[in-house]
Design an enzyme around this catalytic site. Sequence first.
Site, PDB file in Angstrom:
ATOM      1  N   HIS A  74      -1.820  -4.810   7.650  1.00 55.32           N
ATOM      2  CA  HIS A  74      -2.647  -6.132   7.697  1.00 55.32           C
ATOM      3  C   HIS A  74      -4.175  -5.718   7.469  1.00 55.32           C
ATOM      4  CE1 HIS A  74      -4.586  -9.873   9.347  1.00 55.32           C
ATOM      5  NE2 HIS A  74      -4.257 -10.036   8.040  1.00 55.32           N
ATOM      6  N   ARG A  77     -11.234 -10.533  -2.591  1.00 54.75           N
ATOM      7  CA  ARG A  77     -11.036 -10.045  -1.328  1.00 54.75           C
ATOM      8  C   ARG A  77     -10.731  -8.492  -1.461  1.00 54.75           C
ATOM      9  NH1 ARG A  77      -6.308  -6.989   0.957  1.00 54.75           N
ATOM     10  NH2 ARG A  77      -6.217  -7.605   3.069  1.00 54.75           N
ATOM     11  N   THR A 119       0.651  -1.230   0.076  1.00 54.54           N
ATOM     12  CA  THR A 119      -0.103  -0.006  -0.046  1.00 54.54           C
ATOM     13  C   THR A 119       0.760   1.195   0.130  1.00 54.54           C
ATOM     14  OG1 THR A 119      -1.659  -1.203   1.136  1.00 54.54           O
ATOM     15  CG2 THR A 119      -2.098   1.172   1.354  1.00 54.54           C
ATOM     16  N   THR A 174      -1.501   1.648   6.404  1.00 55.07           N
ATOM     17  CA  THR A 174      -0.900   0.387   5.491  1.00 55.07           C
ATOM     18  C   THR A 174      -0.732  -0.539   6.614  1.00 55.07           C
ATOM     19  OG1 THR A 174       1.182  -0.400   4.594  1.00 55.07           O
ATOM     20  CG2 THR A 174       1.430   1.629   6.045  1.00 55.07           C
ATOM     21  N   GLY A 206      -9.434  -5.315   0.930  1.00 53.73           N
ATOM     22  CA  GLY A 206      -8.879  -5.135   2.134  1.00 53.73           C
ATOM     23  C   GLY A 206      -9.234  -3.720   2.890  1.00 53.73           C
TER      24      GLY A 206
END
Length: 312
Positions: free
Chosen positions: A224, A199, A171, A222, A201
């Site tokens: 997980h 998916r 990212t 940025t 995010g």
Amino acid sequence: MDTRPVIVVHGGAWAIPDDLAERSKIGVKNAATCGFSILANGGSSLQAVEAAVRILEDDTAFDAGHGAVLNADGDVELDAIIMDGKNLAVGAVSCIKNIANPVMFARTVMEQTPHVMLTGTGANKFAEKIKFEKTPTRELVTENAVKEWEQYQKYKQSVTSLFNTERMHDTVGAVAIDSKGNTACATSTGGITNKMVGRVGDSPIIGSGAYADNFTGAVSTTGHGESIMKVTLARQVLFNMEKGETPERAADQALEYMKNKVHGRGGLIVVSKSGEWAARFTTKRMAWASVENRILNYGLNPGEKFQEKLDL
Ligand code: GLY
């Protein structure tokens, strides 16, 4: 009285291998310098964050636009958001294909549709309709992205097994305040290698991947994505500032909360309504750069801060 303009950008958290370290530093420095020159010439924070993120999307050192990571099918699906702190106008796109500058497309969604987010085939249909520039997938894919994807396939590593260890990079994003005191933010990503098809995010999700409100400031995150969404990381930083914390403490508290609550790591950049800023992370590295008063600050490793005077 005019506000002092400030821009901060990031090129993603995680380990960032040594062979990408120098390119990552150069990339964030270029993006911050370009964004600041827009602000110094009277441009808006919205224009500055869009321009900065476009530069990062065009730079193959980063996981966004050109250089994005590949999903489980070896395909590129991109997410992005842009938000204007003046009026909370926002545009986001998720799971889009064949668009080299998703941040620009997100701004188009903000300005040319009655909606906030378009996703997947619907988003690409809209792109076709307005003749938004189309880029073949092969032009977005880098050797590095293919290598990383092949490693996942070879060792059958699950997406989560690599989290909090040695993921390569993530990212990009930017936050800014302009001379009128308006804040803005933008975030763009290819997501995570080997992610399931479809998916989405944190990056395009309002309050998770980014948030801007002149009342407090602007944030881009940025790390997980699944963890960031659970704690709505970007908004959490602003909540902490609204309780009186400095941007740095607000960022550290939010990242610590995410680590303790859901074992998630990441990083973020933040600028307050008075131009105070911070770049903080709980991963091994995060490429970041800021410009204020024509002074460029940048870093990659924890505690690192280099400085250069810009000749603009
Ligand atoms: N932070 C980017 C993602 O997880 O998609």
